[in-house]
Motif scaffolding. Structure first.
Motif, PDB file in Angstrom:
ATOM      1  N   SER A  94     -42.195  15.218  22.485  1.00 14.69           N
ATOM      2  CA  SER A  94     -41.732  13.904  22.877  1.00 14.69           C
ATOM      3  C   SER A  94     -40.403  14.130  23.601  1.00 14.69           C
ATOM      4  O   SER A  94     -40.252  15.137  24.304  1.00 14.69           O
ATOM      5  N   LEU A  95     -39.456  13.246  23.414  1.00  9.36           N
ATOM      6  CA  LEU A  95     -38.161  13.374  24.089  1.00  9.36           C
ATOM      7  C   LEU A  95     -37.119  14.017  23.190  1.00  9.36           C
ATOM      8  O   LEU A  95     -35.909  13.887  23.417  1.00  9.36           O
ATOM      9  N   GLY A  96     -37.569  14.723  22.163  1.00  2.27           N
ATOM     10  CA  GLY A  96     -36.662  15.266  21.151  1.00  2.27           C
ATOM     11  C   GLY A  96     -35.597  16.187  21.693  1.00  2.27           C
ATOM     12  O   GLY A  96     -34.432  16.139  21.259  1.00  2.27           O
ATOM     13  N   ILE A 135     -28.714   6.741  21.536  1.00  9.34           N
ATOM     14  CA  ILE A 135     -29.680   5.984  22.330  1.00  9.34           C
ATOM     15  C   ILE A 135     -29.105   4.643  22.770  1.00  9.34           C
ATOM     16  O   ILE A 135     -29.256   4.230  23.929  1.00  9.34           O
ATOM     17  N   GLU A 136     -28.444   3.948  21.850  1.00  2.92           N
ATOM     18  CA  GLU A 136     -27.899   2.642  22.208  1.00  2.92           C
ATOM     19  C   GLU A 136     -26.798   2.755  23.254  1.00  2.92           C
ATOM     20  O   GLU A 136     -26.680   1.896  24.136  1.00  2.92           O
ATOM     21  N   GLU A 137     -25.990   3.813  23.175  1.00  5.78           N
ATOM     22  CA  GLU A 137     -24.959   4.014  24.187  1.00  5.78           C
ATOM     23  C   GLU A 137     -25.589   4.323  25.542  1.00  5.78           C
ATOM     24  O   GLU A 137     -25.138   3.841  26.584  1.00  5.78           O
ATOM     25  N   ASN A 145     -40.350   1.156  30.851  1.00  6.75           N
ATOM     26  CA  ASN A 145     -39.784   0.357  29.759  1.00  6.75           C
ATOM     27  C   ASN A 145     -40.710  -0.748  29.290  1.00  6.75           C
ATOM     28  O   ASN A 145     -40.311  -1.586  28.486  1.00  6.75           O
ATOM     29  N   ASN A 146     -41.981  -0.760  29.782  1.00  7.55           N
ATOM     30  CA  ASN A 146     -42.862  -1.884  29.440  1.00  7.55           C
ATOM     31  C   ASN A 146     -44.291  -1.474  29.104  1.00  7.55           C
ATOM     32  O   ASN A 146     -45.194  -2.303  29.126  1.00  7.55           O
ATOM     33  N   ASP A 147     -44.508  -0.189  28.808  1.00  2.00           N
ATOM     34  CA  ASP A 147     -45.871   0.265  28.504  1.00  2.00           C
ATOM     35  C   ASP A 147     -45.803   1.397  27.481  1.00  2.00           C
ATOM     36  O   ASP A 147     -45.833   2.579  27.833  1.00  2.00           O
ATOM     37  N   LEU A 148     -45.730   1.036  26.211  1.00  3.26           N
ATOM     38  CA  LEU A 148     -45.570   2.039  25.151  1.00  3.26           C
ATOM     39  C   LEU A 148     -46.750   3.000  25.111  1.00  3.26           C
ATOM     40  O   LEU A 148     -46.568   4.218  25.093  1.00  3.26           O
ATOM     41  N   MET A 174     -35.293   8.076  30.789  1.00  8.80           N
ATOM     42  CA  MET A 174     -36.502   8.178  29.974  1.00  8.80           C
ATOM     43  C   MET A 174     -36.219   7.745  28.538  1.00  8.80           C
ATOM     44  O   MET A 174     -37.014   7.015  27.926  1.00  8.80           O
ATOM     45  N   ILE A 175     -35.116   8.215  27.985  1.00  3.98           N
ATOM     46  CA  ILE A 175     -34.756   7.864  26.606  1.00  3.98           C
ATOM     47  C   ILE A 175     -34.608   6.356  26.464  1.00  3.98           C
ATOM     48  O   ILE A 175     -35.166   5.737  25.544  1.00  3.98           O
TER      49      ILE A 175
END
Length: 689
Positions: free
Chosen positions: A369-371, A100-102, A447-450, A115-116
């Motif tokens: 989810s995004l699994g 995810i960080e990469e 990226n701004n609405d969980l 999306m991730i």
């Protein structure tokens, strides 16, 4: 409305459903990495430093195999249990974090990668969440507050799939147990905030204290909704949930497939279950529901009675609390921490929350989810094709072993053996990752609405479920993502499924001694196969149809052995006055005892009549059983242990490690004698498969 996926029938715990047909995707190219020269654990695949050789194997095989580790391991503040499964789960989390960080650091992202990155960033943005407070669920709280009639209440119940709220009646799309090629709505009773009905109904001091703490917790949570007289209203919620608990079946009854198969036409529902507006309920879901299965008839009737006779004001408080608690992880930190103080610390013995990045990964890694978007990258990096090939070979070896064991059973007649062999031949293994990946076309993530992201995902997967309701079932669908450390058996498809992440030490190591792989992943494979032949899985045939394929005498012989095993496990007392529920955990215990027998048989076949070498002073049989025991290496808080005993379907790891006491080879391997604590006379050793 509760979402159900294939995983609800999982054999290893642990618990998928229906989505729109996925697009066929090209498999990712496996990254070439040099294989290590030796086993990851010890010299041959088992961590011998974990043993406590001062303890006789025949007195406590768990502590003999892992006692030094157990005595010296200090539980971190953010954990309630730790062992082989948790260790691998942490490795998987670390790998997913790197992925995810990469992705988040790059700018050239495809749609799924974006999306991730966006979901992760939205989850980690606590500054924004803390400013928002309770406002992300304000519309839901307003809807609940506006409830005036039972129909209004029913509408909220029907929308639980969208709102994350517990409800007394719930369900989801499942498989038609009499025709697994069709989907079918399944309804059951739910709605409890504590782990099990026993937490409400038993008068032992620990449960009295838990209920008092629960009332205080509910009152604290209601403050976030601006509710006054919190303690009084919390007590009314507890009283309501106690009535719900009284209407529930005990867990051992709820797992009986004969009792939970109650198909009914939608047109007959109001006649058979009157007093509930089923039209309003199903309107919230989008499903057509021509036919459904009521898995718990009497509890559903009890819930309808409560809905009609309990004060609506109490129901509104109940829904308000569960709206806050059920969504606490998606709201501000003060709401999350208040919820954690009860569910984490009080109820489970967890002293600190898990780091937020781990909670983000957990939220992202499910099948709804995004699994699978993450899993696609995971397998390309961490799951070599050679592991899949070796696993396929192991599965076929276990299939051969079980086939021979069925042929040699002295308690089963020829007619039933024909059906058993047909079921075994029809087993479908799924290894590593899906052949077709989940499509996320049409899903919007920012990226701004969980909370907006969560609702978008819930609506996305619900729409897929609705679209496929009347279609033929999708047998390519997986009930777990590749990065999940688990495995399962799905009786409707007669399939055994092993995600990539479990195919690592101590379960599986391509460089380990064969005895270790057979005692580890081999026994896990056998366990999952065993679920097709346990006390409930054996009620479905080779095509996954629930029907009786046994002769009466053979079923009686099987039940007698199952009763013996249930009695054996019911003697284990992990906490004073609290025993393993041998009846509720029976399917898992049959899976363990039978799976171990299949794996040992397959290991002996692999030796082809040759003697296994001695390694580090240990015979092949000793290495086999040690590998099994270390798979179940585990330490728990007492609260977590109690939750497992009352709400879980598995015996605790300590007792799963003792399953070899039912196998003659273990007695010989470790010179177990009469007088040893685990010794069972030969006629008391349970041999089913």
């Amino acid at each position: 409305m509760k979402k159900n996926l294939i995983a609800a029938a999982l054999a290893a715990t642990f618990m998928a459903g229906c989505s729109q047909p996925e697009q066929t995707a090209k498999q990712p190219t496996k990254q070439e990495t040099a294989a290590p020269a030796k086993a990851e654990l010890g010299s041959f695949g088992v961590d011998l430093t974990a043993r406590n050789e001062a303890i006789k194997p025949g007195d406590d095989f768990f502590m003999y195999a892992s006692g030094t580790w157990y005595d010296n391991y200090v539980m971190p503040a953010d954990k309630t249990r730790y062992g082989a499964f948790a260790g691998l789960a942490e490795r998987s989390e670390e790998r997913v974090k790197v992925i995810i960080e990469e992705i988040a650091a790059r700018s050239d992202l495809n749609a799924e990668e974006q999306m991730i990155a966006d979901f992760y960033n939205a989850y980690m943005d606590t500054e924004t969440l803390n400013k928002l407070g309770v406002s992300p669920i304000k519309a839901l709280l307003t809807q609940i507050n506006a409830v005036k009639t039972t129909d209004d209440l029913t509408a909220v119940f029907g929308q639980s799939w969208l709102n994350g709220v517990r409800t007394p009646i719930g369900g989801g799309m499942w498989f038609n147990r009499l025709d697994p090629n069709k989907y079918e709505m399944s309804l059951g009773a739910g709605g409890l905030g504590l782990p099990d009905r026993s937490y409400y109904l038993e008068d032992a001091e620990r449960f009295v204290k838990t209920r008092a703490a629960y009332v205080a917790h509910i009152a604290d949570m209601l403050k976030f909704a601006g509710i006054d007289n919190g303690t009084e209203r919390a007590q009314a919620i507890l009283a309501l949930e106690t009535q719900i608990a009284q209407g529930h079946w005990p867990r051992e009854k709820r797992r009986n497939r004969d009792l939970t198969l109650n198909q009914i036409a939608r047109t007959d529902l109001a006649t058979n279950y009157p007093g509930f507006n089923w039209d309003v309920y199903f309107e919230q879901t989008g499903y057509q529901v021509p036919q459904l299965n009521v898995s718990q008839p009497e509890p559903i009737k009890a819930m309808i009675d409560l809905i009609n006779n309990q004060d609506i004001a109490v129901w509104k408080d109940y829904l308000t609390y569960h709206a806050l608690s059920g969504n606490a992880g998606l709201l501000s930190e003060d709401i999350f921490n208040t919820n954690f103080a009860f569910y984490g610390k009080e109820l489970s013995g967890q002293q600190e929350p898990r780091p937020r990045w781990k909670r983000a990964i957990s939220q992202m890694s499910g099948t709804e989810s995004l699994g699978f978007a993450i899993g696609k990258v995971y397998v390309s990096r961490y799951f070599p094709e050679s592991s899949k090939q070796q696993m396929s070979e192991l599965v076929e070896n276990l299939r051969t072993a079980l086939g021979e064991r069925i042929d040699n059973l002295d308690w089963m007649g020829a007619e039933t053996k024909v059906n058993a062999r047909a079921k075994l031949a029809a087993f479908v293994p799924k290894i590593g990752y899906p052949d077709e990946w989940q499509s996320f076309d049409g899903l919007t993530i920012t990226n701004n609405d969980l909370m907006g992201n969560i609702k978008n995902m819930r609506e996305f997967f619900q729409a897929q479920d609705v679209a496929r309701e009347l279609q033929k079932t999708d047998r390519n669908r997986w009930g777990m993502t590749p990065q999940r450390v688990n495995a399962y058996y799905n009786s409707s498809f007669n399939e055994i499924v092993f995600p990539a992440a479990i195919l690592q030490p101590p379960f599986f190591d391509p460089n380990a001694d064969p005895a270790v792989n057979y005692g580890g992943i081999g026994a896990v494979i056998g366990h999952e196969m065993g679920h097709g032949f346990d006390d409930q899985g054996s009620k479905s045939d080779a095509q996954g149809i629930q029907r009786n394929w046994w002769t009466d005498s053979d079923r009686a012989a099987f039940d007698a052995k199952a009763d013996q095993l249930a009695a054996q496990y019911s003697q284990y007392e992990p906490i004073e006055g609290n025993f393993v529920n041998g009846r509720n955990s029976l399917g898992e215990n049959i899976g363990d005892v039978g799976g171990l027998a299949m794996a040992y048989h397959a290991y002996q076949l692999s030796l082809d009549g040759k003697e296994a070498p001695i390694i580090d002073g240990l015979t092949g049989d000793q290495r086999f059983f040690l590998a099994w025991a270390q798979v179940w290496k585990e330490k728990r808080t007492e609260q977590s242990m109690l939750n497992q005993l009352r709400a879980g379907t598995h015996a605790p790891g300590r007792f799963r490690a003792q399953a070899p006491r039912n196998h003659d080879a273990w007695y010989k391997a470790f010179n177990v004698q009469p007088g040893d604590a685990l010794y069972l006379p030969e006629d008391q050793r349970v041999r089913i498969w």
